[in-house]
Design an enzyme around this catalytic site. Structure first.
Site, PDB file in Angstrom:
ATOM      1  N   TYR A  67     -14.820 -11.862   0.804  1.00 22.42           N
ATOM      2  CA  TYR A  67     -15.534 -10.657   0.352  1.00 22.42           C
ATOM      3  C   TYR A  67     -16.797 -11.018  -0.419  1.00 22.42           C
ATOM      4  CZ  TYR A  67     -11.779  -7.583   1.880  1.00 22.42           C
ATOM      5  OH  TYR A  67     -10.878  -6.896   2.651  1.00 22.42           O
TER       6      TYR A  67
ATOM      7  N   ARG B 156      -6.282  11.441  -7.554  1.00 22.54           N
ATOM      8  CA  ARG B 156      -7.095  10.228  -7.546  1.00 22.54           C
ATOM      9  C   ARG B 156      -8.516  10.461  -8.049  1.00 22.54           C
ATOM     10  NH1 ARG B 156     -10.851   7.427  -6.651  1.00 22.54           N
ATOM     11  NH2 ARG B 156     -11.273   5.997  -4.936  1.00 22.54           N
TER      12      ARG B 156
ATOM     13  N   ARG C 230       0.825  -1.211   0.000  1.00 25.89           N
ATOM     14  CA  ARG C 230       0.000   0.000   0.000  1.00 25.89           C
ATOM     15  C   ARG C 230       0.858   1.261   0.000  1.00 25.89           C
ATOM     16  NH1 ARG C 230      -5.344  -0.521   1.434  1.00 25.89           N
ATOM     17  NH2 ARG C 230      -6.102  -2.497   0.657  1.00 25.89           N
TER      18      ARG C 230
ATOM     19  N   ASP D  60      -6.428  -3.513  -7.577  1.00 25.33           N
ATOM     20  CA  ASP D  60      -7.013  -4.010  -6.335  1.00 25.33           C
ATOM     21  C   ASP D  60      -7.294  -5.494  -6.498  1.00 25.33           C
ATOM     22  OD1 ASP D  60      -8.204  -2.749  -3.663  1.00 25.33           O
ATOM     23  OD2 ASP D  60      -9.444  -4.430  -4.242  1.00 25.33           O
TER      24      ASP D  60
ATOM     25  N   ARG E 145      -3.648   6.637   0.112  1.00 22.87           N
ATOM     26  CA  ARG E 145      -4.053   7.826   0.865  1.00 22.87           C
ATOM     27  C   ARG E 145      -3.013   8.431   1.770  1.00 22.87           C
ATOM     28  NH1 ARG E 145      -9.007   5.561   3.424  1.00 22.87           N
ATOM     29  NH2 ARG E 145      -7.604   3.801   3.236  1.00 22.87           N
TER      30      ARG E 145
HETATM   31  O1  CP3 Z   1       0.546   0.522  -3.222  1.00 24.50           O
HETATM   32  C1  CP3 Z   1      -0.340  -0.362  -3.301  1.00 24.50           C
HETATM   33  O2  CP3 Z   1      -0.198  -1.458  -2.709  1.00 24.50           O
HETATM   34  C2  CP3 Z   1      -1.570  -0.050  -4.120  1.00 24.50           C
HETATM   35  C3  CP3 Z   1      -2.226  -1.176  -4.792  1.00 24.50           C
HETATM   36  C4  CP3 Z   1      -3.242  -1.919  -3.943  1.00 24.50           C
HETATM   37  C5  CP3 Z   1      -4.559  -1.482  -3.625  1.00 24.50           C
HETATM   38  N1  CP3 Z   1      -5.218  -2.501  -3.031  1.00 24.50           N
HETATM   39  C6  CP3 Z   1      -5.135  -0.156  -3.934  1.00 24.50           C
HETATM   40  C7  CP3 Z   1      -6.163   0.390  -3.001  1.00 24.50           C
HETATM   41  C8  CP3 Z   1      -3.096  -3.220  -3.447  1.00 24.50           C
HETATM   42  C9  CP3 Z   1      -1.867  -4.113  -3.480  1.00 24.50           C
HETATM   43  C10 CP3 Z   1      -4.359  -3.585  -2.884  1.00 24.50           C
HETATM   44  C11 CP3 Z   1      -4.611  -4.917  -2.339  1.00 24.50           C
HETATM   45  C12 CP3 Z   1      -5.810  -5.154  -1.546  1.00 24.50           C
HETATM   46  N2  CP3 Z   1      -7.067  -4.648  -1.713  1.00 24.50           N
HETATM   47  C13 CP3 Z   1      -5.850  -6.080  -0.471  1.00 24.50           C
HETATM   48  C14 CP3 Z   1      -4.696  -6.905  -0.002  1.00 24.50           C
HETATM   49  C15 CP3 Z   1      -3.766  -6.090   0.821  1.00 24.50           C
HETATM   50  C16 CP3 Z   1      -4.225  -5.893   2.216  1.00 24.50           C
HETATM   51  O3  CP3 Z   1      -4.382  -4.723   2.609  1.00 24.50           O
HETATM   52  O4  CP3 Z   1      -4.390  -6.898   2.927  1.00 24.50           O
HETATM   53  C17 CP3 Z   1      -7.160  -6.067   0.058  1.00 24.50           C
HETATM   54  C18 CP3 Z   1      -7.653  -6.874   1.235  1.00 24.50           C
HETATM   55  C19 CP3 Z   1      -7.919  -5.176  -0.751  1.00 24.50           C
HETATM   56  C20 CP3 Z   1      -9.356  -4.808  -0.641  1.00 24.50           C
HETATM   57  C21 CP3 Z   1      -9.437  -3.370  -0.261  1.00 24.50           C
HETATM   58  N3  CP3 Z   1      -9.375  -2.316  -1.180  1.00 24.50           N
HETATM   59  C22 CP3 Z   1      -9.471  -2.816   1.034  1.00 24.50           C
HETATM   60  C23 CP3 Z   1      -9.547  -3.611   2.326  1.00 24.50           C
HETATM   61  C24 CP3 Z   1      -9.420  -1.417   0.880  1.00 24.50           C
HETATM   62  C25 CP3 Z   1      -9.290  -0.406   1.990  1.00 24.50           C
HETATM   63  C26 CP3 Z   1     -10.459   0.399   2.256  1.00 24.50           C
HETATM   64  C27 CP3 Z   1      -9.939   1.721   2.772  1.00 24.50           C
HETATM   65  O5  CP3 Z   1     -10.198   2.714   2.103  1.00 24.50           O
HETATM   66  O6  CP3 Z   1      -9.311   1.720   3.848  1.00 24.50           O
HETATM   67  C28 CP3 Z   1      -9.383  -1.132  -0.505  1.00 24.50           C
HETATM   68  C29 CP3 Z   1      -9.293   0.211  -1.120  1.00 24.50           C
HETATM   69  C30 CP3 Z   1      -8.011   0.588  -1.764  1.00 24.50           C
HETATM   70  N4  CP3 Z   1      -7.284  -0.258  -2.559  1.00 24.50           N
HETATM   71  C31 CP3 Z   1      -7.336   1.835  -1.671  1.00 24.50           C
HETATM   72  C32 CP3 Z   1      -6.183   1.716  -2.454  1.00 24.50           C
HETATM   73  C33 CP3 Z   1      -5.155   2.778  -2.724  1.00 24.50           C
HETATM   74  C34 CP3 Z   1      -7.796   3.077  -0.865  1.00 24.50           C
HETATM   75  C35 CP3 Z   1      -9.110   3.611  -1.255  1.00 24.50           C
HETATM   76  C36 CP3 Z   1      -9.229   4.568  -2.412  1.00 24.50           C
HETATM   77  O7  CP3 Z   1      -8.303   5.329  -2.777  1.00 24.50           O
HETATM   78  O8  CP3 Z   1     -10.357   4.605  -2.955  1.00 24.50           O
END
Ligand code: CP3
Length: 367
Positions: A174, A63, A50, A99, A54
């Site tokens: 999910y 974004r 990540r 994602d 944010r």
């Molecule tokens: O630098 C990076 O790693 C970016 C790429 C990335 C994202 N999601 C972008 C994202 C990666 C590798 C993921 C993987 C991901 N997504 C996982 C596995 C990693 C982990 O954290 O265990 C999981 C479980 C998800 C599902 C998911 N997507 C979650 C739980 C969330 C968080 C919700 C939040 O906002 O806290 C997301 C949203 C998400 N995915 C964001 C980003 C940059 C943030 C929200 C946004 O900008 O809209």
């Protein structure tokens, strides 16, 4: 259902390639790929799960307001977001801005990602009839933008690009829960109550992730990571029976492509050996297991990745530095070490702390 046909021609699908041999634009002694092979790089490589997102003001400013899934579909935007943390932090690897739910969304299952919450599913998976909503992924038709983004990125980058996909338990959770969950009650009810339907579901999810990963590697990704983030909620016995076959399916689809395969989950201390057995070269470890102990629990892994507590990064610098040194010192000398956090960067993290962390890791002599 299985992956359609043999792997494509080219270097893929022929004789197995040595790890790290694919990305021709990188130095043969690239620190990240060297560590993934279990060898000794010139400095300890570091990247952050990540690292995009944010915590970065430049991310927040470009974004946009829509769904993250829309941002991901725009190659120029996704490229820029992938590059932002590489430029700012000087990390040794980039991770594709995408994602884990992207392939499921791309075949029209009906999933979105809500900021601050995570994936939400319109009509959760509940019965055998829902299997029909999980057709095979055709990456070049269903998500052509992903390969485009990867292709642009590998031209721009001087560090390896990590492609990724979701692990079978995490994706299933999910789809079944309809969103994030604390106890995975519905997921485990289906897993124990209808093992035949469970394994059919996991097989399809594994094939979705496998095809997405192969497409990313074909487009130029130099390593892959499978995020089975929530698999640590299972006992070893249940992981072995209910998840390992599907995890194997993913890792065997990318075997022999010449890219290191990283397997990560949270709270996985008791299943690290099984996560290696799935076919991983590198095991991602959260902060709960000291790396020396993780090595003993993960025989056969070439390298460990981890494992500074992401919450420690919120403390004053001296405390962060002390914790980071502990992680470096705990890395066993006999295998590779890729420095990372034990899970993703928390949104409130000061980017300046991560920059200093990269400097610190680079300055310490590698073991
Ligand atoms: O630098 C990076 O790693 C970016 C790429 C990335 C994202 N999601 C972008 C994202 C990666 C590798 C993921 C993987 C991901 N997504 C996982 C596995 C990693 C982990 O954290 O265990 C999981 C479980 C998800 C599902 C998911 N997507 C979650 C739980 C969330 C968080 C919700 C939040 O906002 O806290 C997301 C949203 C998400 N995915 C964001 C980003 C940059 C943030 C929200 C946004 O900008 O809209």
């Amino acid at each position: 259902m299985s992956l359609a046909g043999p792997l494509p021609e080219g270097p893929f699908g022929r004789a197995p390639l040595p790890l790290g041999s694919v990305a021709g634009f990188l130095e043969p002694n690239d620190p990240f790929l060297t560590a993934c092979r279990g060898e000794h790089p010139s400095h300890t490589p570091v990247w952050f799960m990540r690292q995009a997102g944010r915590a970065l003001p430049e991310y927040r400013s470009i974004r946009g307001e829509g769904s993250i899934l829309d941002a991901i579909r725009h190659p120029e935007l996704a490229t820029e977001i992938t590059l932002q943390p590489v430029r700012r932090y000087g990390v040794d690897a980039a991770i594709l801005f995408s994602d884990i739910v992207v392939p499921v969304a791309a075949i029209g299952f009906g999933v979105d990602v809500n900021p601050g919450l995570g994936p939400v599913v319109e009509r959760p998976f509940a019965s055998a009839a829902d299997l029909q909503r999980l057709r095979p992924l055709e990456p070049e038709v269903d998500m052509p933008w992903a390969a485009k983004t990867v292709a642009i990125l590998v031209k721009e980058l001087t560090v390896p690009l990590i492609g990724f996909a979701g692990g079978p338990f995490t994706l299933a959770s999910y789809l079944i829960e309809g969103g994030p969950s604390r106890d995975y009650a519905k997921t485990k009810r289906l897993m124990h109550g209808d093992p035949a339907l469970w394994s059919a579901l996991l097989e399809r999810l594994a094939d979705l992730s496998a095809r997405a990963l192969v497409a990313q590697v074909q487009a130029g990704a130099a390593a892959v990571q499978v995020f089975d983030s929530w698999a640590g909620s299972l006992s070893p016995h249940d992981y072995e029976r209910f998840v390992l076959p599907a995890a194997r399916r993913i890792f065997s689809a990318v075997e022999g492509l010449g890219v290191p395969r990283i397997h990560f989950g949270v709270g996985t201390g008791e299943i690290l050996d099984l996560m290696v057995e799935a076919g991983a070269d590198v095991i991602g470890v959260d902060w709960r297991v000291p790396l020396g102990r993780a090595a003993a629990k993960a025989p056969g892994a070439r390298a460990l990745q981890g494992n500074l507590d992401p919450a420690a990064c919120l403390a004053p610098w001296d405390a962060v530095a002390a914790e980071a040194r502990l992680v470096l010192e705990s890395a066993p000398a006999g295998m590779g070490h890729v420095f990372n956090l034990g899970h993703g960067v928390l949104p409130g993290t000061d980017p300046a702390v991560l920059s200093r962390l990269v400097e610190l890791v680079h300055e310490e002599p590698p073991r």
